[in-house]
Design an enzyme around this catalytic site. Structure first.
Site, PDB file in Angstrom:
ATOM      1  N   THR A 157       0.871  -1.174   0.000  1.00  0.00           N
ATOM      2  CA  THR A 157       0.000   0.000   0.000  1.00  0.00           C
ATOM      3  C   THR A 157       0.906   1.221   0.000  1.00  0.00           C
ATOM      4  O   THR A 157       1.580   1.502   0.991  1.00  0.00           O
ATOM      5  CB  THR A 157      -0.931   0.016   1.227  1.00  0.00           C
ATOM      6  OG1 THR A 157      -1.812  -1.108   1.158  1.00  0.00           O
ATOM      7  CG2 THR A 157      -1.760   1.285   1.268  1.00  0.00           C
ATOM      8  N   LYS A 159      -7.514   1.564  -2.909  1.00  0.00           N
ATOM      9  CA  LYS A 159      -7.143   1.156  -1.552  1.00  0.00           C
ATOM     10  C   LYS A 159      -7.306   2.327  -0.581  1.00  0.00           C
ATOM     11  O   LYS A 159      -7.694   2.141   0.575  1.00  0.00           O
ATOM     12  CB  LYS A 159      -5.698   0.649  -1.529  1.00  0.00           C
ATOM     13  CG  LYS A 159      -5.196   0.220  -0.146  1.00  0.00           C
ATOM     14  CD  LYS A 159      -5.985  -0.944   0.446  1.00  0.00           C
ATOM     15  CE  LYS A 159      -5.528  -1.295   1.864  1.00  0.00           C
ATOM     16  NZ  LYS A 159      -4.222  -1.964   1.911  1.00  0.00           N
ATOM     17  N   LYS A 176       0.281   5.384   8.300  1.00  0.00           N
ATOM     18  CA  LYS A 176       0.952   5.550   7.004  1.00  0.00           C
ATOM     19  C   LYS A 176      -0.077   5.620   5.890  1.00  0.00           C
ATOM     20  O   LYS A 176      -0.016   6.500   5.016  1.00  0.00           O
ATOM     21  CB  LYS A 176       1.928   4.395   6.781  1.00  0.00           C
ATOM     22  CG  LYS A 176       2.739   4.473   5.487  1.00  0.00           C
ATOM     23  CD  LYS A 176       2.136   3.647   4.355  1.00  0.00           C
ATOM     24  CE  LYS A 176       2.209   2.157   4.638  1.00  0.00           C
ATOM     25  NZ  LYS A 176       1.721   1.365   3.481  1.00  0.00           N
TER      26      LYS A 176
END
Length: 292
Positions: free
Chosen positions: A97, A172, A240
């Site tokens: 990701t 995502k 993150k």
């Protein structure tokens, strides 16, 4: 069956690579900590390599699953990186990701080298990786996706092309935006119910059959009531991811007030030393008496 390299044997990558090997692919792994690569080979078979470049030599597909943009560049670029070892026509499938920008950057370099590139972030957590039922969101050229989809399916229940390279990462981000709001609301509901003296196990069973149902409720509701957070997706990684969402929102003109607030809440939990706790630990910020 294909010759496959897998780079990055973390919480997600370790079982994902295992499913590829069990599906009959010839898998070579690389991990920054070599001991984990030794353990993987002992458990699943296959082979290990001392560098990403050597792991990628001769591979039809190279999978990466590392931490962030810089980690990804470090295992793909340079003399020891995967691109240096890949044969013409091979496809790199990045399951990290990371940002849509780094996906586009690496695709451009891949094209110059005669390689394919797919950004393919996953959802489903550690449990989904271990069971081989992840959801994979891909950004790819149609031809590259058609070749890679049957291979990716070894560790997934759904593999979908969202659009061109970068679109997988953007999808995502949508996923993480949804999760942030759901986990915070679920935390508030459980704390509220416990403080009101309700049997929250019963309540979750009831409302879980209606419009409030969610994956987080089904899989984390009971553990949240018991203040159990030593598993699953860590706060450090969620922050993150939410940072990526907030950065992208600045670029495309979106407003993400809920994400910004929940990111702040996770920051408070980090200050409490809960960096590696599961993301459902948001409830720890709220006054409540856990069920034991």
């Amino acid at each position: 069956m294909s010759k496959v390299a897998f780079i990055g044997l973390g919480t997600m990558g370790y079982p994902m690579a295992g499913h590829l090997q069990r599906a009959g692919h010839d898998v070579t792994v690389y991990n920054r900590t070599a001991e984990k690569a030794h353990r993987w080979v002992k458990e699943f078979g296959g082979t290990e390599a001392p560098t990403p470049c050597q792991a990628a030599k001769g591979a039809d597909f190279v999978f990466t699953c590392v931490g962030n943009d810089d980690d990804l560049r470090s295992v793909i670029l340079g003399d020891d990186g995967a691109f240096a070892g890949m044969k013409t026509g091979a496809i790199l499938v990045d399951c990290t990701t990371d940002s849509a920008n780094v996906a586009r950057e690496l695709e451009s370099i891949a094209k110059e080298k005669g390689l394919g590139f797919i950004d393919a972030p996953v959802s489903g957590g550690q449990s989904g990786a271990e069971k081989g039922v992840l959801t994979v969101m891909c950004g790819a050229a149609e031809a590259d996706f058609a070749k890679a989809q049957p291979v990716i399916a070894a560790f997934a229940q759904a593999v979908t092309r969202i659009g061109t390279v970068g679109c997988g990462q953007l999808a995502k981000m949508c996923n993480q935006i949804c999760i942030a709001g759901v986990v915070q609301s679920l935390s508030e509901a459980i704390a509220f119910g416990l403080n009101a003296g309700l049997d929250m196990s019963l309540v979750l069973k009831v409302i879980g059959k209606g419009a409030a149902q969610s994956w987080q409720m089904d899989n984390r509701g009971e553990t949240m009531m018991r203040d159990q957070f030593d598993f699953g997706f860590a706060i450090d990684w969620m922050r993150k991811d939410l940072g990526l969402c907030l950065d992208e929102a600045k670029r495309n003109g979106s407003s993400l007030p809920t994400v910004a607030l929940v990111d702040q809440f996770y920051g408070e939990l980090q200050q409490m030393g809960m960096n590696r706790a599961d993301t459902s630990s948001l409830i720890k910020r709220l006054p409540h008496k856990p069920v034991h």
